[in-house]
Structures are given as C-alpha cells and as structure tokens.
Write a protein that holds these residues in place. Structure first.
Motif, short mmCIF file in Angstrom:
data_model
loop_
_atom_site.label_atom_id
_atom_site.label_comp_id
_atom_site.label_asym_id
_atom_site.label_seq_id
_atom_site.Cartn_x
_atom_site.Cartn_y
_atom_site.Cartn_z
N TRP A 283 0.82 -1.21 0.00
CA TRP A 283 0.00 0.00 0.00
C TRP A 283 0.86 1.26 0.00
CZ3 TRP A 283 -4.67 1.38 -1.19
CH2 TRP A 283 -5.19 2.59 -0.76
N VAL A 284 0.43 2.21 -0.83
CA VAL A 284 1.07 3.53 -0.87
C VAL A 284 0.15 4.51 -0.16
CG1 VAL A 284 1.94 5.36 -2.36
CG2 VAL A 284 2.19 2.97 -3.05
N ALA A 285 0.70 5.31 0.72
CA ALA A 285 -0.10 6.22 1.55
C ALA A 285 -1.05 7.06 0.71
CB ALA A 285 0.82 7.12 2.37
N ALA A 286 -2.30 7.14 1.16
CA ALA A 286 -3.32 7.95 0.49
C ALA A 286 -4.28 8.47 1.54
CB ALA A 286 -4.07 7.12 -0.55
N PRO A 287 -4.73 9.73 1.41
CA PRO A 287 -5.66 10.27 2.40
C PRO A 287 -7.01 9.56 2.34
CG PRO A 287 -5.44 11.76 0.53
CD PRO A 287 -4.41 10.70 0.35
N PHE B 148 -18.23 -5.93 -0.87
CA PHE B 148 -18.30 -7.37 -0.64
C PHE B 148 -17.33 -7.84 0.44
CE2 PHE B 148 -19.20 -6.49 -5.19
CZ PHE B 148 -20.56 -6.65 -5.12
N ALA B 149 -17.28 -7.06 1.52
CA ALA B 149 -16.53 -7.43 2.73
C ALA B 149 -15.03 -7.54 2.50
CB ALA B 149 -17.08 -8.72 3.33
N CYS B 150 -14.50 -6.85 1.51
CA CYS B 150 -13.05 -6.90 1.32
C CYS B 150 -12.36 -6.16 2.47
CB CYS B 150 -12.64 -6.29 -0.03
SG CYS B 150 -12.94 -4.52 -0.20
N GLN B 151 -11.14 -6.56 2.79
CA GLN B 151 -10.39 -6.00 3.90
C GLN B 151 -9.59 -4.78 3.44
OE1 GLN B 151 -10.67 -7.16 7.15
NE2 GLN B 151 -12.31 -8.35 6.18
N LEU B 152 -9.80 -3.66 4.08
CA LEU B 152 -9.08 -2.45 3.72
C LEU B 152 -7.62 -2.54 4.14
CD1 LEU B 152 -11.63 0.32 4.77
CD2 LEU B 152 -11.42 -0.86 2.57
N PRO B 153 -6.73 -1.83 3.44
CA PRO B 153 -5.31 -1.80 3.86
C PRO B 153 -5.18 -1.24 5.27
CG PRO B 153 -5.59 -0.89 1.66
CD PRO B 153 -6.96 -1.06 2.21
N PRO B 154 -4.40 -1.85 6.14
CA PRO B 154 -4.24 -1.36 7.52
C PRO B 154 -3.83 0.11 7.59
CG PRO B 154 -3.31 -3.55 7.32
CD PRO B 154 -3.67 -3.12 5.93
N ASP B 155 -2.93 0.53 6.72
CA ASP B 155 -2.49 1.93 6.74
C ASP B 155 -3.61 2.87 6.35
OD1 ASP B 155 -0.01 1.13 7.54
OD2 ASP B 155 0.96 1.39 5.58
N TYR B 156 -4.49 2.43 5.46
CA TYR B 156 -5.63 3.27 5.09
C TYR B 156 -6.59 3.39 6.27
CZ TYR B 156 -9.54 5.24 2.48
OH TYR B 156 -10.56 6.07 2.05
N MET B 157 -6.78 2.31 7.01
CA MET B 157 -7.65 2.36 8.19
C MET B 157 -7.09 3.32 9.23
SD MET B 157 -8.70 -1.68 8.40
CE MET B 157 -9.78 -1.48 9.81
N GLU B 158 -5.79 3.34 9.36
CA GLU B 158 -5.16 4.32 10.26
C GLU B 158 -5.44 5.74 9.79
OE1 GLU B 158 -3.74 3.84 13.08
OE2 GLU B 158 -3.38 1.67 13.10
N ALA B 159 -5.39 5.94 8.46
CA ALA B 159 -5.68 7.26 7.91
C ALA B 159 -7.13 7.67 8.18
CB ALA B 159 -5.38 7.28 6.41
N MET B 160 -8.04 6.70 8.15
CA MET B 160 -9.44 7.01 8.48
C MET B 160 -9.54 7.49 9.92
SD MET B 160 -11.95 4.22 6.64
CE MET B 160 -11.49 2.86 7.70
N ALA B 161 -8.86 6.80 10.82
CA ALA B 161 -8.93 7.15 12.24
C ALA B 161 -8.28 8.49 12.55
CB ALA B 161 -8.28 6.04 13.07
#
Length: 377
Positions: free
Chosen positions: A74-78, A87-100
């Motif tokens: 994963w490349v960092a993205a806002p 369809f219940a796919c798993q988001l990239p962990p770094d993207y979830m951190e960006a959401m938080a």
C-alpha cells in the motif's frame, strides 16, 4: 464541496465484483456529483469491461472516475469522506489508520452481497465493528423495502422500453455483433459458470419445433458448450448449428452493450450478481446461476429469491419456473422443466415485466447510499 468517496474492490470471480463497483462509481459521479476513487486490485479483469484501461498505470481517469490500482504494498493515500468496502473486502491497515486520523471520521460501509432473504431488512444500515473510533455499517442491496435497492441508472427503464419497441434499433445492434438470427427464431443469451446440466437443455433446444439462436458471451460456460458441440474449443465469432439450435460465441463487451444484448433476447441465462440484476431490468424471463458456496448455503439464497419473485405467479407457472432454476443450480435434468416453462410462457413473460416495474419503484442503490451519507452527516 463535493463529498469524496473511496470504493475498494478486490476482484474474486473476474467480473461480478468489478462489474458492480464500476457501475456504482460511474453513477455516483454522473448523477450525484461525487468525487470517486475506485481502488481495484486486478486491472486486467477490469480491462475486459473497460478496454480503455491501461493496466500498467497506478492512477488514471475513466469516465469521470479516478481509477487507482490497489497494490499489494500500500502507498499512503488520504482517507475519503465515504469509504465503501465492497463485498466485505479487507481495507489496507495503513488506510484504516488514515481514516482514524481524520478530524472528522468517514462514513465506513461494507457493501454486502445481494440477497432476498428476510433477515437482510433487519441488518441493513446497522453498525458493525469499530476501528479506533471509526464505525463501520452494513449496507445491503436488496429487493424488499427497507434494503438498499438495486443498481439502476436514471432513465434506464425508459431507455430499455424504447429500445425494445424499436425493431430496427435491435437489428442494428445485433448486426454490429455479427448476429443475424433467422426470422422468428427465439433469442437466448447464456452467461453462466460451468454447468454439467447444460447438455440436456441444449438437447431440448436443438430438437424443438422453433428455431433458437443461442448467444454465448465469452466466459466459463464455453467449455461445456464446446463439449456438447463436440469441438475442441470455442472463441468469439464461432457459429455452430445443430438442428434447430444455432450457437454463436460473442466477444466480451462493455456493460452498456451487454445491457442491450439482454434487452434483445427473449430469455436470459445469467450468473452472479451484476448480470442477474441487469437481466431483471430487461423485463424478460431469466434463469439465474447463483455463485456456489460451501455447504450449499447459496441454495438458501436462491430459494429466498424464488419465493419473492414467483409470489404473484399461478401455482403451475411458479412450479415450472422453480423447477427450472433448481435443476440449473444443482446440475439436474433441464429437459422437463424447460418444456413446462414453455407451457406457461405468456404468463412468465408478462410477470417479468411487472416485476421489473415494481422493483423500479424503489430507490436505486446509488441514491440510497447518498441518502444514507446525507442523513449520517
């Protein structure tokens, strides 16, 4: 300011997942003025329905949608204002951190699989898990009031009706695909997974008193068709005739062209989710090949839809349709169920149009998603 949307699609069965998310992304841009990024992990599968895609680019614009390759690294993205995990796919962990880390956390939704089961209504829009204060919600497409509805572009049913009333337009479209059916021939489209029950159906069609022209877009069913024909392989452009049945292989086409193919046909055999919904909007009788799941739980979903779809049919017509669908999805004998369906064809045909119009009274899926976001903020 326009809301920014991120839609994540992990391609599983080559076409269904990307088919749904690509339609949704375009509709959000065109009809709701959303700023949409579509993250796809398999651009080569995407290329089949969007030939303009450059599979080597990490970012590109297609029909107003910002298409991004979803890399394994994963490349960092806002994070966006609205985040859809299709369809219940798993988001990239770094993207979830960006959401938080956002000052205002995004609306995070799991866009689930389509189902007619009753429990869907009770679970639609309910909160799911949390990640560091970011709440995820279930969002279910569906056929019943209280669900998210179905993907349907503005004016689609009016366009379909006009096209089906225009014989010249249909002939022009089919001729563009190299299709020249005999006068009075029944047109059937076949897009399905592998199915050992196909041979008995083709046997019946080939010995019928009415000519049938079977149009088979490139896909997984081609191997079974080739075995029935007794040929080594089939590719786009191939045409074979056996008695009353003509089999023609079509190239994989853009979604808008596939829609029109369904509109041209008298009967449509479809698979998965995207083509299943589009066949219903065609207003013609259909046969659904549901995606097989472990322990045959897919048959529960099939029965739930059949219960809803056939409720207004006469008992005899209902029995014919149910037996055909069940035989197809268990690789059973298709011969007798097909003959039974033909006995009730006028009723089944009229019912397909009524069902289409009834479903069209509900809010479409893209509008339902936007409305949920507006109520959430």
């Amino acid at each position: 300011m326009k809301a920014r949307w991120d839609i994540f699609c992990s391609v599983v069965d080559n076409y269904g997942d990307i088919g749904v998310t690509w339609r949704l992304a375009r509709q959000l841009v065109v009809e709701h003025a959303c700023d949409v990024r579509l993250w796809v992990d398999d651009l080569r599968a995407f290329e089949r329905m969007c030939p303009d895609i450059d599979v080597h680019l990490a970012q590109q614009w297609q029909e107003g949608v910002d298409v991004r390759h979803w890399p394994s690294e994963w490349v960092a993205a806002p994070a966006a204002d609205v985040v859809i995990a299709a369809f219940a796919c798993q988001l990239p962990p770094d993207y979830m951190e960006a959401m938080a880390e956002r000052q205002r956390t995004p609306l995070w939704m799991n866009l689930d699989y389509l189902s007619a089961e009753e429990w869907v209504v009770g679970c639609h829009r309910l909160p799911s898990v949390k990640f560091k204060g970011v709440q995820k919600y279930f969002f279910f497409p569906g056929f019943r009031p209280g669900t998210g509805g179905l993907l349907r572009e503005a004016g689609l049913l009016e366009q379909r009706h006009a096209f089906q009333q225009d014989v010249a337009a249909q002939q022009h479209f089919l001729q563009g695909l190299g299709v020249f059916p005999l006068a009075g021939a029944r047109l059937i489209s076949l897009f399905a997974y592998e199915n050992a029950g196909l041979a008995r159906w083709l046997d019946v069609l080939s010995t019928d008193g009415r000519a049938t022209h079977l149009l088979v877009p490139e896909g997984r069913i081609l191997g079974d068709v080739a075995r029935w024909l007794g040929v080594e392989g089939l590719a786009a452009g191939a045409v074979h005739q056996r008695q009353a049945l003509t089999v023609q292989v079509l190239p994989f086409v853009r979604q808008e062209q596939y829609d029109r193919l369904l509109w041209c046909c008298d009967f449509n055999a479809v698979r998965g989710e995207d083509s299943f919904v589009r066949a219903q909007w065609a207003g013609r009788p259909l046969l659904w090949h549901i995606y097989r799941q472990d322990e045959d739980i897919h048959l529960d979903k099939l029965d739930a839809f059949l219960e809803l779809y056939t409720a207004a049919l006469s008992p005899a017509a209902r029995a014919a349709l149910v037996s055909l669908w069940q035989a197809w999805n268990t690789e059973g004998d298709m011969a007798q169920p097909w003959k039974m369906l033909m006995e009730h064809w006028p009723e089944v045909l009229a019912h397909a149009e009524r069902w289409c119009l009834e479903q069209g009274l509900q809010a479409d899926l893209a509008t339902a998603l936007v409305q949920f976001y507006e109520s959430w903020i």
